[in-house]
Design a protein around this motif. Sequence first.
Motif, PDB file in Angstrom:
ATOM      1  N   MET A 115       0.833  -1.205   0.000  1.00 58.21           N
ATOM      2  CA  MET A 115       0.000   0.000   0.000  1.00 58.21           C
ATOM      3  C   MET A 115       0.870   1.259   0.000  1.00 58.21           C
ATOM      4  SD  MET A 115      -2.782   1.604  -0.178  1.00 58.21           S
ATOM      5  CE  MET A 115      -4.066   0.377  -0.005  1.00 58.21           C
ATOM      6  N   ALA A 116       1.929   1.240   0.804  1.00 59.64           N
ATOM      7  CA  ALA A 116       2.827   2.396   0.816  1.00 59.64           C
ATOM      8  C   ALA A 116       3.458   2.605  -0.554  1.00 59.64           C
ATOM      9  CB  ALA A 116       3.909   2.203   1.877  1.00 59.64           C
TER      10      ALA A 116
ATOM     11  N   ILE B 191       0.938   4.033  -3.162  1.00 57.63           N
ATOM     12  CA  ILE B 191       0.732   5.478  -3.032  1.00 57.63           C
ATOM     13  C   ILE B 191       1.916   6.245  -3.621  1.00 57.63           C
ATOM     14  CG2 ILE B 191       0.475   7.348  -1.369  1.00 57.63           C
ATOM     15  CD1 ILE B 191      -0.885   5.257   0.485  1.00 57.63           C
TER      16      ILE B 191
ATOM     17  N   ARG C 140       2.261   8.631  -7.353  1.00 60.78           N
ATOM     18  CA  ARG C 140       2.683  10.031  -7.396  1.00 60.78           C
ATOM     19  C   ARG C 140       3.951  10.224  -8.223  1.00 60.78           C
ATOM     20  NH1 ARG C 140       0.102  13.352  -3.764  1.00 60.78           N
ATOM     21  NH2 ARG C 140      -1.378  12.326  -2.362  1.00 60.78           N
TER      22      ARG C 140
ATOM     23  N   LEU D  38     -11.014   9.373  -0.142  1.00 66.23           N
ATOM     24  CA  LEU D  38      -9.809   8.555   0.044  1.00 66.23           C
ATOM     25  C   LEU D  38      -8.869   8.629  -1.153  1.00 66.23           C
ATOM     26  CD1 LEU D  38      -8.269   6.370   1.691  1.00 66.23           C
ATOM     27  CD2 LEU D  38      -9.628   4.652   0.465  1.00 66.23           C
TER      28      LEU D  38
ATOM     29  N   TRP E 253      -6.957  11.949  -1.653  1.00 71.35           N
ATOM     30  CA  TRP E 253      -6.082  12.160  -0.501  1.00 71.35           C
ATOM     31  C   TRP E 253      -4.845  11.284  -0.587  1.00 71.35           C
ATOM     32  CZ3 TRP E 253      -5.401   9.108   4.225  1.00 71.35           C
ATOM     33  CH2 TRP E 253      -4.702   9.794   5.234  1.00 71.35           C
ATOM     34  N   LEU E 254      -5.026  10.015  -0.995  1.00 75.17           N
ATOM     35  CA  LEU E 254      -3.900   9.087  -1.050  1.00 75.17           C
ATOM     36  C   LEU E 254      -3.047   9.274  -2.300  1.00 75.17           C
ATOM     37  CD1 LEU E 254      -5.213   5.592   0.169  1.00 75.17           C
ATOM     38  CD2 LEU E 254      -3.612   7.116   1.328  1.00 75.17           C
ATOM     39  N   PHE E 255      -3.694   9.338  -3.451  1.00 76.79           N
ATOM     40  CA  PHE E 255      -2.965   9.266  -4.717  1.00 76.79           C
ATOM     41  C   PHE E 255      -2.825  10.602  -5.426  1.00 76.79           C
ATOM     42  CE2 PHE E 255      -5.187   5.177  -4.084  1.00 76.79           C
ATOM     43  CZ  PHE E 255      -4.079   4.356  -3.951  1.00 76.79           C
TER      44      PHE E 255
ATOM     45  N   THR F   9      -9.937  15.320   6.267  1.00 71.59           N
ATOM     46  CA  THR F   9     -10.015  14.028   5.574  1.00 71.59           C
ATOM     47  C   THR F   9      -9.614  12.863   6.465  1.00 71.59           C
ATOM     48  OG1 THR F   9      -9.558  15.096   3.455  1.00 71.59           O
ATOM     49  CG2 THR F   9      -9.185  12.724   3.597  1.00 71.59           C
ATOM     50  N   PHE F  10      -8.486  12.996   7.147  1.00 69.07           N
ATOM     51  CA  PHE F  10      -8.022  11.875   7.963  1.00 69.07           C
ATOM     52  C   PHE F  10      -9.021  11.561   9.076  1.00 69.07           C
ATOM     53  CE2 PHE F  10      -5.628  10.181  11.606  1.00 69.07           C
ATOM     54  CZ  PHE F  10      -5.096   9.036  11.024  1.00 69.07           C
TER      55      PHE F  10
END
Length: 505
Positions: free
Chosen positions: A36-37, A40, A44, A315, A318-320, A449-450
């Motif tokens: 997952m890390a 992301i 980017r 989500l 925010w993440l990608f 968001t978080f």
Amino acid sequence: MSATLQPPEGPDLGAAAVHGVRWTAMARGTVEVVLMASMILLARLISPAEFGYFAVAIIAQELAIVITAEGIGTALVQRATVGREHLQAGLWLALATGLVLTVVSLEAASLIVAPLFGARTAEFVRLSSPLFLIAAAGTVPMALLRRRLAFRRLSMIDVGTSIMRVGVAVALAIAGMEGESLVFGGIAAGLTTTVMAWASAPAPWPRLRLQAAREVMSYGLPASIASISWVGFRNCDYAIISARLGAVQAGYYFRAYMLAVEYQKKISIVMGQVGLPLLARSGAGMAAMRGQMVRLLAILTFPLLGVLAITAPVLVPWLFGSEWAPTVVPMQILAVGGASTLIIDAVGVTLMASGRPRALLGFGFGHFGVYAAAVLIATPFGLSGVAAAAAIVHTAFLGVAYVLMVRGTDERPLRSLWADVGPAVVASLGLVAVAAPASIALSAANTPTFVQLVIVTLAAFAAYALTLRLTFPAAWAEIVMLARRVLPSPPSVPRPRRRPVEVSP
């Protein structure tokens, strides 16, 4: 006379299942955090178009892994007894197949891929071609580990492979490579799997033994062909979207499908790694063991899909990054298809364990053909149309899979399907009833968001657990029992002994 490799005498399948789930769950937990890390970070560093080119090239990488593993490797796992000659013949067949497919892949890159998808995609396919031979070399050692129920070692290989994939891909992306970093990450992962497998379970040198080869291929050939169809149905949408809508749209759909379907299916790896050798040995108890495994798989994965669909609008950006916002709606629709494909994969494991590769072959090509036609028809409606077609086709074929699986038994397809997925479906309705309004209200209040993601996730899982416990107490008890057996027990604190009181006369 050659030695015969048999499964352990009288294995305690229940204990083996718990041991396998424990190690696989521990490994997957580590792997998924790393993946997952990296997902992301790579999103980017690499543009959606490059992901679109890679989405087509990944077909070659998946074929390299599954053709020999699901054909020859699964044949060695499924057989009641395996002699040295089967291992020698299996490795010879795997290496020969890998060499031929390496050449075919190189030629197909120029003759087929380049005219349809462009030079960039063709270059990725050419770079991926060595993986056919690399993966073939690890087929027999991996099969030996699965036969031995060596789940701890398999989990270590899984972790090592994922770390190598991520490390190479991220390092090359930071160094300035685009899609090539994804390709080389996959090759590094395949090489790591093969090296660790040989270090853990060395196999005899390859040798063509005709009788043993025929015995292996009587199961392996249909299974190999079936694996091609499964790779086709999993990836034909990327190819069609890339050819008709372009690489950027293919990149968006790749991200949506990875999050809604493929990422959740990583949990079903437990079903494949642990379930296949156990189901193959379960005999008359196969239906009961399969039902419990599928029920637990659904209960564990359906809430993840529900939370993902509800939180996707906040989500994903925010993440990608905001660049990936077009993936939100397709991903929400695909969550339904993701739930169906998880259960279809489990049915496929059951068919393999019961020695029915031809049934799996027919199902695979039927699913592939209908899905490809549906995607072709849906592409004029954009990514949301393709996602809706995927959800409808996968859900329809879930019913077909159950009809095929219970054929010749006393089980009824719909009753078996509801027994397996009913608890997860009903509990998911409770999740949506609580989490969806909460997410809408928090978005309207401009909650950070978080904070919003944390509150919605906690509310969703609480509602899911409460609904499951109230409506399906037996399924809830299964989950609690599994957690108690799989999770390590806290160390007990010794209680101090009281010295006896001496009573003087």
